[in-house]
Enzyme design. Structure first.
Site, PDB file in Angstrom:
ATOM      1  N   THR A 185       5.290  84.142 -32.071  1.00  0.00           N
ATOM      2  CA  THR A 185       4.877  82.933 -32.395  1.00  0.00           C
ATOM      3  C   THR A 185       3.947  81.857 -31.402  1.00  0.00           C
ATOM      4  O   THR A 185       3.361  81.348 -31.502  1.00  0.00           O
ATOM      5  CB  THR A 185       6.849  82.759 -31.242  1.00  0.00           C
ATOM      6  N   GLY A 186       3.271  82.841 -30.331  1.00  0.00           N
ATOM      7  CA  GLY A 186       2.408  81.837 -29.401  1.00  0.00           C
ATOM      8  C   GLY A 186       1.280  82.179 -30.436  1.00  0.00           C
ATOM      9  O   GLY A 186       0.248  80.955 -31.132  1.00  0.00           O
TER      10      GLY A 186
ATOM     11  N   TRP B  78       0.738  82.667 -33.789  1.00  0.00           N
ATOM     12  CA  TRP B  78       1.048  81.660 -34.896  1.00  0.00           C
ATOM     13  C   TRP B  78       0.605  80.272 -34.892  1.00  0.00           C
ATOM     14  O   TRP B  78       0.033  79.894 -35.561  1.00  0.00           O
ATOM     15  CB  TRP B  78       2.654  82.428 -35.567  1.00  0.00           C
ATOM     16  N   HIS B  79       0.925  80.088 -33.556  1.00  0.00           N
ATOM     17  CA  HIS B  79       0.255  78.440 -33.296  1.00  0.00           C
ATOM     18  C   HIS B  79      -0.940  77.983 -32.967  1.00  0.00           C
ATOM     19  O   HIS B  79      -1.243  77.259 -33.269  1.00  0.00           O
ATOM     20  CB  HIS B  79       1.166  78.085 -31.916  1.00  0.00           C
ATOM     21  N   GLY B  80      -1.997  78.673 -32.164  1.00  0.00           N
ATOM     22  CA  GLY B  80      -3.535  78.865 -32.885  1.00  0.00           C
ATOM     23  C   GLY B  80      -4.252  79.958 -32.226  1.00  0.00           C
ATOM     24  O   GLY B  80      -3.569  81.012 -31.554  1.00  0.00           O
TER      25      GLY B  80
END
Length: 475
Positions: A318-319, A321-323
């Site tokens: 999740t982390g 995926w954000h950047g």
């Protein structure tokens, strides 16, 4: 091209709607496809080939899976899909990140290639993977017509910031959607409200946050404690208003032409726990990781150790995926810590004391956004020390006080906009209109004017760039 630009509003989208509702119904899907491909090509024609290529791979994998009964052949289709699409995503989004870390450790390579991130690649990659997985699990039928799957993957409404639309949500709408005048109005209203949320509220919050916390400049290290707290508060408001605004616009545009996209945000700052926050924040992303990563790993129906492993994998991804930066990974793992804490330690307490749970959740989310905002760890460490009065720049100052007074109405309005107050008022007015003929006329006028006024104030804000209507309501 972004939704909150004048060229998109008055040229691209206006032309799209004009052509769409002019042509016969049997050609409307083709109209949407052409405009979607033009939208992607706007950011670089070569990246359009990437989108078409990924869709072609997914189309073939879906058909391959549907035509074979052997489990091994079906699994081969899934493997090809995931390796190809995740490999391309990793190349475009994470190559520089990985090479940068390798270079920092081994002093090689000296030259890291410049790789531009194609528009929407994170979203259409996840959508196509979810499609093939659902075919594998017999949740949907494989789409036999390539260009219809391409329409699903390329539809420009949700390509910038979501939601991540499942194929099962729109499979029937692609061929059999119906549009009423109520759909068109409701879609226009939702789009215009989202546009105003972005152009007026989110952009104004961003201006204040950037003025108080100028990332990447020496000015950041001159800020005082009150300025850091106020800047992060405006950033916290900005990031919700920004992301949810794009989802509002996507849902509104889809509704205008008959697509019913699912809600992506449900007033997350009203949460009473971190688990509740993630049930409300970017719902399509949370549900994607739940259905395609967490549950296949075993979910919660396993030992505590495996449960922790499953959660760690999900929140690391999740982390990431954000950047492509360590701060995003730590941001994901930061939430993992509190989710595990709620699962094994404090869950019962915060369920019994919802008020305490609400305050606790907002504090955790607030500091999560501090992690999210600063990619540079020197800046991150300094801001955190400044927030607790350890940076030596003082607790407050006249400049921060003046900026707060100038933007006090903006702050109050944005806080209210993050709650259900507007939605509840709208529903109450609707009920009153049903029981009072005189109020019905007032309600009708209000409903007719709402999208017009939202569009008007948005255009003024976009034309003025830094225009902030709340600045005129100052002390």
């Amino acid at each position: 091209m972004v939704f909150s630009s004048l060229i998109f509003l008055f040229v691209f989208f206006a032309l799209n709607l004009a052509v769409y509702f002019t042509v016969p119904k049997r050609f409307r899907n083709q109209v949407l496809l052409v405009f979607s491909l033009v939208f992607y090509a706007w950011g670089g024609p070569k990246y359009l080939l990437l989108l078409v290529g990924e869709t072609l791979i997914s189309w073939w994998c879906g058909l391959f899976i549907s035509r074979h009964e052997e489990r091994s052949k079906k699994r081969l289709g899934i493997v090809i899909e995931c390796v190809a699409l995740l490999g391309l995503l990793a190349y475009f989004k994470y190559t520089r990140f990985f090479m940068g870390n390798i270079a920092a450790i081994f002093d090689a390579p000296e030259l890291i290639p410049e790789i531009f991130l194609p528009i929407g690649i994170s979203f259409y990659t996840f959508q196509l993977i979810s499609y093939v997985c659902d075919v594998y699990w017999d949740k949907v039928q494989a789409q036999p017509t390539f260009w219809k799957l391409l329409l699903y993957s390329s539809l420009f409404y949700q390509c910038i910031a979501g939601p991540i639309v499942r194929y099962s949500t729109v499979a029937d709408d692609i061929d059999h959607r119906k549009v009423t005048s109520l759909d068109v109005y409701a879609g226009m209203r939702r789009f215009c409200i989202g546009l105003a949320k972005k152009a007026v509220l989110a952009n104004s919050c961003a201006s204040v946050a950037d003025a108080l916390l100028p990332v990447g400049t020496e000015g950041l290290f001159l800020q005082n404690t009150a300025g850091c707290w106020l800047g992060m508060l405006f950033f916290m408001l900005q990031i919700y208003l920004d992301f949810s605004a794009y989802s509002d616009m996507a849902i509104g545009m889809g509704r205008m032409v008959g697509f019913r996209f699912l809600e992506n945000f449900n007033y997350p700052y009203q949460c009473t726990s971190i688990q509740d926050f993630w049930r409300r924040w970017h719902i399509s992303l949370s549900s994607f990781f739940r259905d395609y990563v967490y549950i296949p790993l075993g979910g919660s129906r396993c030992s505590k150790l495996k449960y922790v492993r499953n959660m760690t994998v999900v929140w690391f991804l999740t982390g990431l995926w954000h950047g492509a930066s360590w701060n995003y990974i730590f941001w994901g793992l930061f939430f993992l810590v509190f989710l595990l804490l709620e699962k094994f330690v404090i869950g019962g307490f915060i369920k019994k004391h919802r008020g305490v749970g609400h305050v606790y959740a907002l504090i955790v989310v607030f500091f999560g956004w501090v992690l999210f905002k600063f990619e540079n760890f020197t800046e991150l460490g300094w801001v955190l020390s400044c927030m607790f009065g350890q940076a030596g720049t003082g607790l407050g100052g006249l400049e921060v006080q003046t900026l707060l007074l100038q933007n006090l109405f903006l702050l109050i309005f944005c806080i209210v906009a993050c709650t259900e107050a507007g939605k509840k008022l709208h529903l109450r007015m609707g009920r009153m209109a049903q029981s009072s003929p005189s109020f019905l006329r007032v309600y009708g006028i209000t409903e007719a004017l709402t999208p017009v006024l939202c569009l008007l104030v948005s255009v003024v804000a976009l034309a003025g760039a830094s225009y902030n209507p709340f600045i005129y309501f100052q002390f």
